[in-house]
Design an enzyme around this catalytic site. Structure first.
Site, PDB file in Angstrom:
ATOM      1  N   GLU A 168       0.833  -1.230   0.000  1.00  0.00           N
ATOM      2  CA  GLU A 168       0.000   0.000   0.000  1.00  0.00           C
ATOM      3  C   GLU A 168       0.850   1.255   0.000  1.00  0.00           C
ATOM      4  OE1 GLU A 168      -2.928   0.519  -0.710  1.00  0.00           O
ATOM      5  OE2 GLU A 168      -3.321  -1.625  -0.754  1.00  0.00           O
TER       6      GLU A 168
HETATM    7  C1  LIG Z   1       2.732  -9.485  -0.033  1.00  0.00           C
HETATM    8  C2  LIG Z   1       2.506  -8.345  -0.947  1.00  0.00           C
HETATM    9  C3  LIG Z   1       1.219  -8.000  -1.329  1.00  0.00           C
HETATM   10  C4  LIG Z   1       1.005  -6.951  -2.224  1.00  0.00           C
HETATM   11  N1  LIG Z   1      -0.266  -6.678  -2.664  1.00  0.00           N
HETATM   12  C5  LIG Z   1      -0.431  -5.821  -3.714  1.00  0.00           C
HETATM   13  C6  LIG Z   1      -1.693  -5.673  -4.359  1.00  0.00           C
HETATM   14  O1  LIG Z   1      -2.690  -6.267  -3.965  1.00  0.00           O
HETATM   15  N2  LIG Z   1      -1.768  -4.866  -5.437  1.00  0.00           N
HETATM   16  C7  LIG Z   1      -0.693  -4.181  -5.921  1.00  0.00           C
HETATM   17  O2  LIG Z   1      -0.826  -3.484  -6.909  1.00  0.00           O
HETATM   18  N3  LIG Z   1       0.522  -4.263  -5.315  1.00  0.00           N
HETATM   19  C8  LIG Z   1       0.670  -5.074  -4.232  1.00  0.00           C
HETATM   20  N4  LIG Z   1       1.887  -5.204  -3.628  1.00  0.00           N
HETATM   21  C9  LIG Z   1       3.002  -4.399  -4.113  1.00  0.00           C
HETATM   22  C10 LIG Z   1       3.436  -3.332  -3.109  1.00  0.00           C
HETATM   23  O3  LIG Z   1       2.456  -2.345  -2.981  1.00  0.00           O
HETATM   24  C11 LIG Z   1       4.807  -2.811  -3.568  1.00  0.00           C
HETATM   25  O4  LIG Z   1       5.736  -3.846  -3.334  1.00  0.00           O
HETATM   26  C12 LIG Z   1       5.216  -1.545  -2.863  1.00  0.00           C
HETATM   27  O5  LIG Z   1       4.369  -0.491  -3.196  1.00  0.00           O
HETATM   28  C13 LIG Z   1       6.657  -1.143  -3.193  1.00  0.00           C
HETATM   29  O6  LIG Z   1       6.948  -1.256  -4.555  1.00  0.00           O
HETATM   30  P1  LIG Z   1       8.249  -2.081  -5.005  1.00  0.00           P
HETATM   31  O7  LIG Z   1       8.210  -3.395  -4.321  1.00  0.00           O
HETATM   32  O8  LIG Z   1       8.332  -2.083  -6.468  1.00  0.00           O
HETATM   33  O9  LIG Z   1       9.455  -1.279  -4.407  1.00  0.00           O
HETATM   34  P2  LIG Z   1      10.197  -0.026  -5.099  1.00  0.00           P
HETATM   35  O10 LIG Z   1       9.202   0.943  -5.600  1.00  0.00           O
HETATM   36  O11 LIG Z   1      11.220  -0.534  -6.041  1.00  0.00           O
HETATM   37  O12 LIG Z   1      10.924   0.617  -3.849  1.00  0.00           O
HETATM   38  C14 LIG Z   1      12.144   0.077  -3.287  1.00  0.00           C
HETATM   39  C15 LIG Z   1      12.577   0.984  -2.131  1.00  0.00           C
HETATM   40  O13 LIG Z   1      12.856   2.286  -2.638  1.00  0.00           O
HETATM   41  C16 LIG Z   1      12.086   3.251  -1.947  1.00  0.00           C
HETATM   42  N5  LIG Z   1      11.681   4.310  -2.884  1.00  0.00           N
HETATM   43  C17 LIG Z   1      11.152   4.176  -4.110  1.00  0.00           C
HETATM   44  N6  LIG Z   1      10.902   5.381  -4.638  1.00  0.00           N
HETATM   45  C18 LIG Z   1      11.287   6.291  -3.741  1.00  0.00           C
HETATM   46  C19 LIG Z   1      11.283   7.714  -3.687  1.00  0.00           C
HETATM   47  N7  LIG Z   1      10.792   8.461  -4.686  1.00  0.00           N
HETATM   48  N8  LIG Z   1      11.759   8.306  -2.573  1.00  0.00           N
HETATM   49  C20 LIG Z   1      12.223   7.586  -1.555  1.00  0.00           C
HETATM   50  N9  LIG Z   1      12.248   6.256  -1.534  1.00  0.00           N
HETATM   51  C21 LIG Z   1      11.788   5.616  -2.623  1.00  0.00           C
HETATM   52  C22 LIG Z   1      10.887   2.504  -1.395  1.00  0.00           C
HETATM   53  O14 LIG Z   1      10.324   3.130  -0.252  1.00  0.00           O
HETATM   54  C23 LIG Z   1      11.508   1.149  -1.054  1.00  0.00           C
HETATM   55  O15 LIG Z   1      12.116   1.199   0.206  1.00  0.00           O
HETATM   56  C24 LIG Z   1       2.112  -6.223  -2.702  1.00  0.00           C
HETATM   57  C25 LIG Z   1       3.410  -6.543  -2.285  1.00  0.00           C
HETATM   58  C26 LIG Z   1       3.616  -7.603  -1.440  1.00  0.00           C
HETATM   59  C27 LIG Z   1       5.025  -7.971  -1.073  1.00  0.00           C
END
Ligand SMILES: Cc1cc2nc3c(=O)[nH]c(=O)nc-3n(C[C@H](O)[C@H](O)[C@H](O)COP(=O)(O)OP(=O)(O)OC[C@H]3O[C@@H](n4cnc5c(N)ncnc54)[C@H](O)[C@@H]3O)c2cc1C
Length: 590
Positions: free
Chosen positions: A442
């Site tokens: 989220e």
């Molecule tokens: C168990 C599980 C259930 C999920 N359920 C859903 C779902 O139902 N629907 C859905 O669409 N998604 C879902 N997700 C996805 C989840 O919302 C994302 O994993 C999350 O939003 C982070 O995206 P990412 O994993 O690509 O990390 P990234 O976006 O690659 O981020 C990696 C790190 O970089 C940081 N970061 C990135 N951009 C910035 C910035 N501009 N400034 C500072 N820090 C930054 C982040 O905070 C994080 O620490 C789920 C994930 C999991 C693991």
């Protein structure tokens, strides 16, 4: 796994005594006919039974068995199907849904208490319906009448579930770069093509249909977030009479193997020219999806409180029973070889930290729920606008602070058990694993913090913060609370730091990102100080009644102000440390 008993006494205290919800409901015409104190209590009691007797017993076995993927289908753990069927009979999915389409129309102030019980009983089980409630909200707010009439009633009933399809392998936080495409068709529908990952409940065996809300781009869409549209894509097509037709071109490619919430299926979802219907306007999909995401953010925040409450209940029980060493002030248990560990200061520190954070969080969730209800139902336009501004400001605080402190509480709960907290038997290690995801999905808590400081404070020159601060200050001046001075002092710290950051942001582009997480925590402690002042004021006014309950409230408030609120001092110092030290290393020097 220990049993879970919903903290009904405390929930009623928050709802009835602290926020006087029944009198608020009575003055809002949309709620006056729907709910009163007795209805609310009856719902809470029924919710306690369903969550404690039906869902909690599946939490451990669900974790051990996990969701299984077999040839494109997902099998939920043993017992989930039967429990889900019983669960939806109670209408819980549509608890706060729109009554025009079969929802129960209950206020959010009440729904947050139910959600806490649900997550405390089992995070994985809770997620299967939490996403449905959020999807319904987005459909209700933005979809055409035809889509609402077709999809909302079975979704509120729980016969069909919802999912939220945003994330792609290369696009998580940055949704502006998604690649899923939607091509307009002659009949007004769209063909949606692309692959989404990490989709909670994208596939499962609990419901007849799954309604995916999918973010995608039209072929000629502008680049970035301004080119995103939102589509409703059913797993099974729906005939004109509402019956189910052929399978849509949507499939589950696999599910993830995860640290926690193992009974919740986290799916790779493939859309291969699947039929979808536009929700809201073209290229305004992110705004429409935010209706769902804001709902989900508060809900996921509450996952933090629910897990922490479950952890607390079992830790207190253990601390009363487990005997080790003698109390520093001399033996308490003369007929035993040692005293219960609850006599030790450090064990008390952990339990009280949990109690103060959980109860502060429970009150704050109810407060945010109240603002959501006012934003939706207040008759007076300025009351609605104020509430909307507060909801926008406080949503990221709720999501991130509830879950950061939720993990802290669960780790304390585990620590109270010593080595027994690390093994499976007592359920503490599962709670630590299950709550951890709430800081990540989220929108990560880092992103929530950026949203709070960058968009909700700096971007509007602190206007929303001033609204909140005025309310806190008014309360401190108008009410007899033993903690009024310390509340105002903490508020002034938040205001001073905010002013300093507004200034820094003018010249230092990294200042917001450097300060945001500590700022959100500072905000969270001040918000909890406001909640504890309100609870203490009520507890003080009840002198002579239920001494055990109200006395404990005042003692816990004292602990919060003496031992937790001072964390704001170090948060302030850290924030004022500025951004420069974060950029002392080149990437290759890490
Ligand atoms: C168990 C599980 C259930 C999920 N359920 C859903 C779902 O139902 N629907 C859905 O669409 N998604 C879902 N997700 C996805 C989840 O919302 C994302 O994993 C999350 O939003 C982070 O995206 P990412 O994993 O690509 O990390 P990234 O976006 O690659 O981020 C990696 C790190 O970089 C940081 N970061 C990135 N951009 C910035 C910035 N501009 N400034 C500072 N820090 C930054 C982040 O905070 C994080 O620490 C789920 C994930 C999991 C693991």
């Amino acid at each position: 796994m220990p049993e879970f008993n919903a903290p009904l006494r405390d929930m009623r205290f928050v709802l009835h005594d602290v926020f006087q919800a029944p009198s608020l409901w009575a003055r809002l015409p949309a709620l006056a006919e729907t709910v009163d104190a007795d209805t609310a209590d009856a719902i809470l009691e029924e919710a306690a039974k369903v969550t404690g007797n039906l869902i909690a017993p599946l939490n451990r076995s669900g974790d051990e068995e996990g969701a299984q993927w077999e040839g494109g289908n997902v099998r939920t753990p043993a017992g989930f199907r039967e429990a889900y069927a019983t669960y939806i009979e109670g209408g819980w999915v549509g608890l706060s849904g729109n009554p025009s389409y079969g929802g129960m129309g209950m206020p959010k102030m009440l729904a947050v208490a139910f959600e806490e019980m649900l997550y405390a009983a089992g995070s994985s089980f809770a997620l299967y319906s939490a996403l449905s409630s959020g999807a319904c909200l987005a459909i209700d707010a933005h979809a055409s009448e035809e889509l609402k009439t077709t999809y909302l009633p079975p979704m509120y009933e729980g016969r069909w579930a919802g999912s939220m399809c945003l994330t792609e392998a290369h696009a998580g936080t940055d949704l502006g770069i998604i690649r899923t495409k939607a091509e307009p068709q002659a009949d007004g529908s769209y063909k949606v093509t692309g692959s989404k990952i990490f989709i909670t409940g994208g596939e499962q065996d609990l419901t007849e249909n799954i309604i995916h809300l999918v973010l995608a781009k039209l072929p000629d869409a502008p680049a970035g977030p301004k080119g995103i549209s939102l589509f409703l894509v059913p797993k099974v097509m729906v005939n004109a009479d509402g019956s189910l037709g052929a399978r849509n071109a949507v499939s589950c490619g696999s599910i993830e193997h995860k640290m926690g919430i193992k009974a919740s299926a986290t799916c790779v979802m493939n859309f291969d020219g699947a039929t979808g219907y536009l929700i809201g306007e073209v290229n305004k999909g992110l705004a429409a999806m935010f209706t769902m995401m804001n709902y989900e953010r508060l809900s996921i925040g509450i996952q933090g409180i629910g897990c922490a409450e479950a952890s607390y209940q079992s830790a207190v029980g253990y601390a009363r029973e487990r005997i080790q060493s003698r109390a520093a002030s001399g033996p308490v248990n003369h007929d035993k070889v040692a005293d219960p560990i609850i006599v030790h200061a450090d064990v008390r520190r952990m339990l009280l930290t949990m109690k103060a954070l959980n109860e502060g969080g429970r009150a704050f969730a109810c407060y945010v729920g109240q603002q959501l209800d006012l934003a939706k139902y207040a008759e007076d336009a300025s009351e609605r606008q104020n509430a909307e501004a507060l909801v926008a400001l406080l949503t990221p605080v709720s999501k991130a602070f509830f879950t950061d402190t939720g993990l802290e509480s669960c780790v304390h709960g585990q620590q109270v058990f010593g080595g027994h907290g690390y093994i499976r038997e007592w359920g503490q290690e599962q709670l630590v694993r299950d709550v951890r995801i709430a800081q990540i999905y989220e929108g990560t808590n880092g992103i929530q913090a950026l949203d709070l400081l960058g968009r909700k404070v700096v971007a509007n020159g602190g206007a929303a913060l001033r609204l909140f601060a005025a309310e806190v200050r008014d309360f401190a001046h108008a009410h007899e609370s033993p903690f009024g001075d310390r509340l105002v002092e903490a508020l002034e710290r938040l205001e001073a730091v905010s002013g300093w950051l507004l200034d820094q942001a003018k010249s230092d582009p990294n200042s917001v990102g450097a300060a945001s997480v500590e700022y959100l925590h500072l905000f969270g402690y001040v918000a909890y100080a406001y909640m504890w002042s309100r609870m203490a004021a009520v507890a003080q006014s009840k002198q002579g009644e239920d001494e055990a309950f109200y006395g404990a409230k005042l003692a816990t408030a004292e602990f919060f102000f003496a031992r937790l609120l001072p964390r704001t001092l170090s948060l302030e110092a850290s924030i004022r440390g500025g951004s420069q030290s974060l950029y002392g290393l080149a990437a290759e020097q890490f």
